[in-house]
Design an enzyme around this catalytic site. Structure first.
Site, PDB file in Angstrom:
ATOM      1  N   CYS A   1       3.346   1.656   2.807  1.00  0.00           N
ATOM      2  CA  CYS A   1       4.590   0.886   2.666  1.00  0.00           C
ATOM      3  C   CYS A   1       5.596   1.667   1.826  1.00  0.00           C
ATOM      4  CB  CYS A   1       4.315  -0.459   1.997  1.00  0.00           C
ATOM      5  SG  CYS A   1       3.191  -1.533   2.895  1.00  0.00           S
TER       6      CYS A   1
ATOM      7  N   ASP B   1       7.821  25.508 -33.608  1.00  0.00           N
ATOM      8  CA  ASP B   1       9.019  25.901 -34.341  1.00  0.00           C
ATOM      9  C   ASP B   1       8.830  25.486 -35.802  1.00  0.00           C
ATOM     10  OD1 ASP B   1      11.851  26.545 -34.831  1.00  0.00           O
ATOM     11  OD2 ASP B   1      12.043  24.370 -35.028  1.00  0.00           O
TER      12      ASP B   1
ATOM     13  N   CYS C   1       0.844  -1.195   0.000  1.00  0.00           N
ATOM     14  CA  CYS C   1       0.000   0.000   0.000  1.00  0.00           C
ATOM     15  C   CYS C   1       0.874   1.238   0.000  1.00  0.00           C
ATOM     16  CB  CYS C   1      -0.939   0.008   1.209  1.00  0.00           C
ATOM     17  SG  CYS C   1      -0.063   0.137   2.786  1.00  0.00           S
TER      18      CYS C   1
END
Length: 736
Positions: free
Chosen positions: A25, A436, A22
């Site tokens: 952890c 560009d 989880c």
């Protein structure tokens, strides 16, 4: 195992972390690593990896030991088999839990509801069927809960382990202490307001549901990473090296060195980035770019490792090998993006780290409140268990990483590589796209269409001076001029004291003379020879005197106009930004249909132009490919660089575009937006689920067994929603 310490300079490595279930952890591992001097880390729950950045000499063993102190396992990243092994392990435990848990639930319910059916030793039969489920099958939860407790922490597994253990212990006590337990025990069909005293079905059911959820999460993580693994596998494993004597030698791809000449036959994978020195062929770039049409290449053309020759034999001079190839860099880029965390996900992680102990306390208080209110002990335990089980915050931890994992894999297939979560946040808000011109909107394959010389200057001299200087330049115009001079004169002179002048041209010393090659602005010389002809004008000056010039034209990419149309349909304003003259820029703009043209702009002014747009309230995305685009790419809210451009431009960008077609720009923006939307939906569901479910459970309206199913379903919904990104096809398309 590596024993040498990392060098004192900045170093980045990856560790595979085992045992995380989880967000709490992952947060604990990250915090533990951060306690070491010179170490910063980002831990990803979905990929189960820690990206560690070192600024001091720290042995790898020290990093692993630090993670083990937190109660988790770690090792240097190896070829991925972890998800497969994890799925197999979870599958074995799930099968045993199902084989014993389903009949256990039926038998325990029957024996409690119908006391006359009890037989001698029935308690021991229930015990024999229950113990394997709540011990061996549920052992992954118990072990991780114990490890977390030993280190003063808690996790989602703490909630699951406590729920299973409490239900089992209470049920065993009831069965053995009072063989005449009251009837009305729990049946699988009683979903609301249960009142029984035997919870063996709950203990088994929670184990089954959570194991199934974990197994499907592991399978989903592997499925989400399939595209990236496929990309990593497209590289050649072996290559044919051509010796100085013309002899061919078959060698591993890892043995290739820069400068080696490689023989590539039809159907073979090119083993390194390089340049074709002999032969011609169609090259299949689909694995890298997603483009299905092969590209024709010949002498002087660049080729990329991981692409496949379709027809024709090539001899390629290796320019980048191993970890320096575009393929390796892009794989690392995606992996790094998958470890990135959004600000909202970091908030979710912090909430999860305090959520578990808060839920445990709430569960205890809920049970006590029901007891003080006069409820029977079994009723109070049932409500407390429901609160404990339904609140598991695993969905919070999976919300962002699973979406990033799926999106980065799909992006790799489409030719879009997102560097990190910040790009997703920016893509949602942009309203202006600055393009560009040279190499981005146009093909960048310019050609010289006219040459002018001053009185007393011959054409060969002009080309010799221009070619000598431009041969050292990186800009596409410089390469075209140098190639044209080489072709016309048959050779090039050397240059000394070369200096690139971004946006203007270049300067160098040729045969002791100062030669300037560049735009009319560089020489402060008005252009009078091609006033009404669109194109790029390059003037040449020797020792302060203009001796002539060249006119170059470029071709607009076929994909440019459709891409601009797609961007406008997405509600985005398009701007063409270029250092070229206004006539050329407006001709290109009219062809592709952009909203605004800004021409004759120096590199520093490109960044300033982006700033002006931002100051006017615009959120700007910049698309470019050259060194002169790097400042603007870095200044923009979202920078997108074409991978065929320079390393400087790619380094300054937030999103890398592998395909050379401009239609990849709206695709990249749409994918980024869709990913962010998915993350937000995931987090909204994860937060909303817990906010709504906890009061319902505390009110006694949910059976603990149904709570466990709802908890597992919450995680599966988050993962499934993320996996929908694998079906993303482009802007304006529906989910597949």
């Amino acid at each position: 195992m590596t024993t040498a310490p990392a060098p004192a300079s900045t170093l980045e490595l990856e560790l595979a972390v085992t045992g995380m279930t989880c967000a709490a952890c992952a947060a604990r591992v990250q915090k533990q690593l951060g306690k070491l001097d010179g170490v910063s880390a980002s831990v990803n729950l979905a990929t189960e990896k820690a990206t560690v950045r070192l600024t001091s000499a720290v042995p790898v063993e020290a990093l692993i030991a630090q993670i083990e102190k937190a109660g988790y396992g770690a090792a240097l990243v190896k070829p991925e088999a972890g998800d497969v092994d994890r799925v197999r392990e979870l599958w074995r435990r799930l099968v045993v839990a199902l084989l014993l848990g389903v009949p256990l639930a039926d038998l325990s319910t029957t024996l409690v509801l119908v006391p006359s059916l009890r037989f001698p030793g029935w308690q021991w039969v229930l015990l024999a069927m229950t113990l394997p489920v709540v011990t061996w099958c549920a052992w992954p939860f118990h072990r991780k809960a114990l490890v977390a407790a030993r280190h003063g922490g808690s996790s989602m597994d703490t909630l699951v382990s406590l729920g299973v253990a409490t239900a089992s212990v209470w049920s065993f006590y009831t069965v053995f202490h009072d063989g005449d337990a009251p009837s009305g025990g729990q049946a699988w069909g009683l979903l609301f307001q249960p009142g029984g005293s035997i919870y063996l079905d709950v203990a088994a059911g929670v184990t089954v549901f959570v194991l199934a959820g974990r197994m499907f999460e592991a399978k989903a993580r592997r499925a989400a990473g399939d595209a990236l693994r496929a990309l990593a596998q497209v590289g050649a494993k072996q290559a044919t090296r051509l010796g100085a004597d013309g002899a061919e030698e078959r060698v591993p791809a890892t043995a290739i060195r820069v400068g080696d000449r490689l023989v590539v036959r039809p159907g073979e994978t090119i083993a390194a980035d390089g340049e074709v020195v002999e032969g011609s062929s169609a090259v299949d770039t689909s694995a890298m770019t997603g483009e299905s049409v092969p590209v024709e290449v010949g002498p002087g053309d660049a080729v990329t490792g991981g692409t496949v020759t379709v027809a024709g034999r090539l001899i390629v001079r290796a320019g980048r090998v191993g970890a320096d190839t575009q393929l390796s860099q892009l794989v690392r880029l995606v992996q790094r993006a998958q470890t990135d965390k959004a600000a909202v996900q970091r908030l979710a992680d912090r909430i999860s780290s305090v959520f578990v102990p808060a839920v445990i306390m709430l569960s205890v208080l809920t049970g006590l409140a029901w007891s003080f209110a006069g409820a029977a002990p079994e009723r109070a335990i049932s409500v407390g268990l429901a609160v404990l089980i339904i609140a598991c915050p695993c969905a919070l931890g999976l919300a962002t990483p699973t979406a990033l994992l799926a999106a980065s894999g799909r992006g790799a297939q489409l030719g879009v590589f997102v560097k990190g979560h910040q790009a997703l946040e920016s893509a949602r808000a942009i309203d202006t796209v600055v393009l560009d011109k040279t190499g981005t909107v146009t093909t960048g394959r310019m050609k010289v269409v006219d040459v002018w010389t001053a009185d007393g200057v011959d054409r060969a001299t002009l080309l010799a001076d221009a070619g000598a200087v431009e041969n050292a330049a990186e800009h596409v115009v410089g390469r075209v001029v140098a190639a044209y001079a080489l072709r016309e004169n048959g050779g090039l002179s050397g240059v000394e004291d070369f200096e690139a002048l971004p946006g203007l041209g270049a300067r160098g010393r040729v045969d002791g003379r100062v030669v300037l090659v560049g735009s009319p602005r560089l020489l402060d010389e008005p252009e009078t020879h091609w006033v009404n002809r669109p194109g790029t004008v390059v003037l040449v000056s020797v020792d302060g005197r203009v001796i002539g010039g060249l006119l170059l034209t470029d071709t607009v990419k076929p994909s440019a106009a459709p891409a601009v149309t797609a961007l406008r349909e997405m509600g985005l304003r398009t701007v063409l930004l270029t250092g070229d003259n206004k006539a050329t820029a407006e001709t290109v703009a009219a062809t592709i249909g952009v909203d605004e043209v800004i021409a004759e702009v120096l590199p520093a002014d490109k960044a300033a132009t982006v700033e002006r747009l931002q100051a006017a309230g615009r959120v700007v995305a910049m698309v470019g490919d050259g060194v002169n685009d790097a400042p603007a790419l870095a200044r923009a809210d979202l920078g997108m660089a074409v991978v065929s451009g320079t390393d400087v431009a790619i380094g300054a960008a937030d999103i890398i575009l592998v395909r050379d077609d401009l239609d990849i720009v709206p695709t990249a923006i749409a994918l980024a937006r869709r990913t962010l939307t998915t993350i937000r939906v995931n987090l909204l569901w994860a937060f909303g689920y817990n906010v709504l479910a906890l009061p319902i459970a505390a009110a006694g309206l949910l059976n603990p067994l149904i709570s466990s199913g709802a908890m597992a379903l919450s995680s599966l919904l988050v993962v499934s929603n993320s996996l929908r990104l694998r079906g993303f096809a482009g802007p304006g398309t529906r989910w597949r």
